[in-house]
Each structure stands twice: as structure tokens, then as C-alpha cells.
Design an enzyme around this catalytic site. Structure first.
Site, PDB file in Angstrom:
ATOM      1  N   CYS A  97       0.840  -1.200   0.000  1.00  0.00           N
ATOM      2  CA  CYS A  97       0.000   0.000   0.000  1.00  0.00           C
ATOM      3  C   CYS A  97       0.878   1.253   0.000  1.00  0.00           C
ATOM      4  CB  CYS A  97      -0.912  -0.013   1.221  1.00  0.00           C
ATOM      5  SG  CYS A  97      -1.887   1.488   1.403  1.00  0.00           S
ATOM      6  N   CYS A  99      -0.060   4.328   0.482  1.00  0.00           N
ATOM      7  CA  CYS A  99      -0.653   5.418   1.255  1.00  0.00           C
ATOM      8  C   CYS A  99      -0.310   5.369   2.742  1.00  0.00           C
ATOM      9  CB  CYS A  99      -2.168   5.394   1.080  1.00  0.00           C
ATOM     10  SG  CYS A  99      -2.647   5.581  -0.640  1.00  0.00           S
ATOM     11  N   CYS A 116      -1.681  -5.052  -1.369  1.00  0.00           N
ATOM     12  CA  CYS A 116      -2.982  -4.824  -2.002  1.00  0.00           C
ATOM     13  C   CYS A 116      -3.544  -6.103  -2.625  1.00  0.00           C
ATOM     14  CB  CYS A 116      -2.836  -3.750  -3.073  1.00  0.00           C
ATOM     15  SG  CYS A 116      -4.398  -3.186  -3.751  1.00  0.00           S
ATOM     16  N   CYS A 127     -10.912   0.581   2.098  1.00  0.00           N
ATOM     17  CA  CYS A 127      -9.668   0.887   1.390  1.00  0.00           C
ATOM     18  C   CYS A 127      -9.185   2.268   1.813  1.00  0.00           C
ATOM     19  CB  CYS A 127      -9.885   0.832  -0.124  1.00  0.00           C
ATOM     20  SG  CYS A 127      -8.380   1.122  -1.075  1.00  0.00           S
TER      21      CYS A 127
END
Length: 163
Positions: A97, A99, A116, A127
Site C-alpha cells: 500500500c 498510502c 494490495c 480501502c
């Protein structure tokens, strides 16, 4: 000699060669990423990232359909997230991920929790990246597909942060 039982995740099943997408096994993914590309158009992006970008775009499109989710109404959001997943797939061998902030990215990629689709997405359909949104979400758009050309265009000026 004990035989290891292979565990298949939804992501692995979506990326099987029989479905027209790339195989997710680590050996196949690393071999595919090391092979050279004949695409002379994109000289700035390394070959492994180009291949990973195509794989992650195909995976995301398939996962959106299978999970019954939608992309964000602002197309640059899924494009940047897919690009970040591709960068991590090329560098770490897993679509970690993009983020989240990690102390040790390699260890996180090996643990698989934030790969992911991450565990919160698989278990609760949450998410954090806003890549896969339920239809009732305020930012969910009408789109359930994004093209590789669109991802490349929207992230043309994308530069990953220094390591």
C-alpha cells in the site's frame, strides 16, 4: 519430505495466467519484472515499473469488478495509487500500500498485511487509499475501469519520494 501447501488469495486467483492477467507467484513476478521491454516510448520509467504498472492496472480493474466496488470520482486518485502500487511491486516484489508510512518496507511487504488488497479491504471492504470504494461512498464514481494509457497520462509528472 513435507510438502508445503500453497495458499491462494483472491489477488493471486485474479492474476492467474488462465484469466489473461499476470501470475502473482513471487518467482514469476520477479522474472517478468527483470525481462526487457521493447516499448521505446517511455524512456524515463524503468522497465520493471512499466511492467508492474500494466500488471497493477489490470489487477485493479479486475478487483473492482469482482469486489463490486468503484473507483474514485476524481480519476487522478486511482491513477496515483496504482502507480504507487507498481513502484512498490517493482522495488519490493509485492504491491505494498503506497498510502501508509512504513519503518521497514521490506518487512511489511513480507508480512503481507498491507499488500494490495490489504487485510482491511478483504475483511471489511475499507480501502484507506480510496482505490476501491463501495458504491454508496460519497467519493465513489461511476467508473469500474481505468486504462493503462490513462494511468500513465495522469501520473506522467509523478515522482516517488526519495528513499
Amino acid at each position: 519430505m513435507a510438502r508445503r501447501r500453497q495458499r491462494w488469495t483472491l489477488a493471486a486467483l485474479l492474476l492467474q495466467p488462465t484469466s489473461g492477467f499476470y501470475a502473482l507467484s513471487r518467482r514469476n513476478a520477479r522474472t517478468a519484472l527483470r525481462s526487457s521491454s521493447s516499448d521505446p516510448n517511455d524512456e524515463d520509467t524503468p522497465v520493471p515499473v512499466q511492467k508492474a504498472l500494466a500488471a497493477m492496472t489490470a489487477f485493479s480493474n479486475r478487483y473492482v469488478k469482482v469486489s463490486g466496488t468503484k473507483y474514485c470520482s476524481e480519476p487522478s486518485v486511482p491513477a496515483v495509487v496504482i502507480r504507487g502500487l507498481a513502484e512498490h511491486k517493482a522495488a519490493l516484489g509485492a504491491p505494498l500500500c503506497p498510502c501508509r508510512n512504513y519503518v521497514d518496507k521490506e518487512a511489511e511487504a513480507k508480512s503481507g498485511y498491507w499488500n494490495c488488497p490489504c487485510v482491511p479491504m478483504r475483511e471489511r471492504h475499507e480501502c484507506h487509499c480510496m482505490l476501491f470504494l463501495p458504491e454508496e461512498h460519497g467519493f465513489a464514481g461511476d467508473s469500474d475501469e481505468i486504462g493503462l494509457a490513462e494511468v500513465e497520462e495522469l501520473t506522467a509528472n509523478f515522482k516517488p519520494p526519495p528513499q
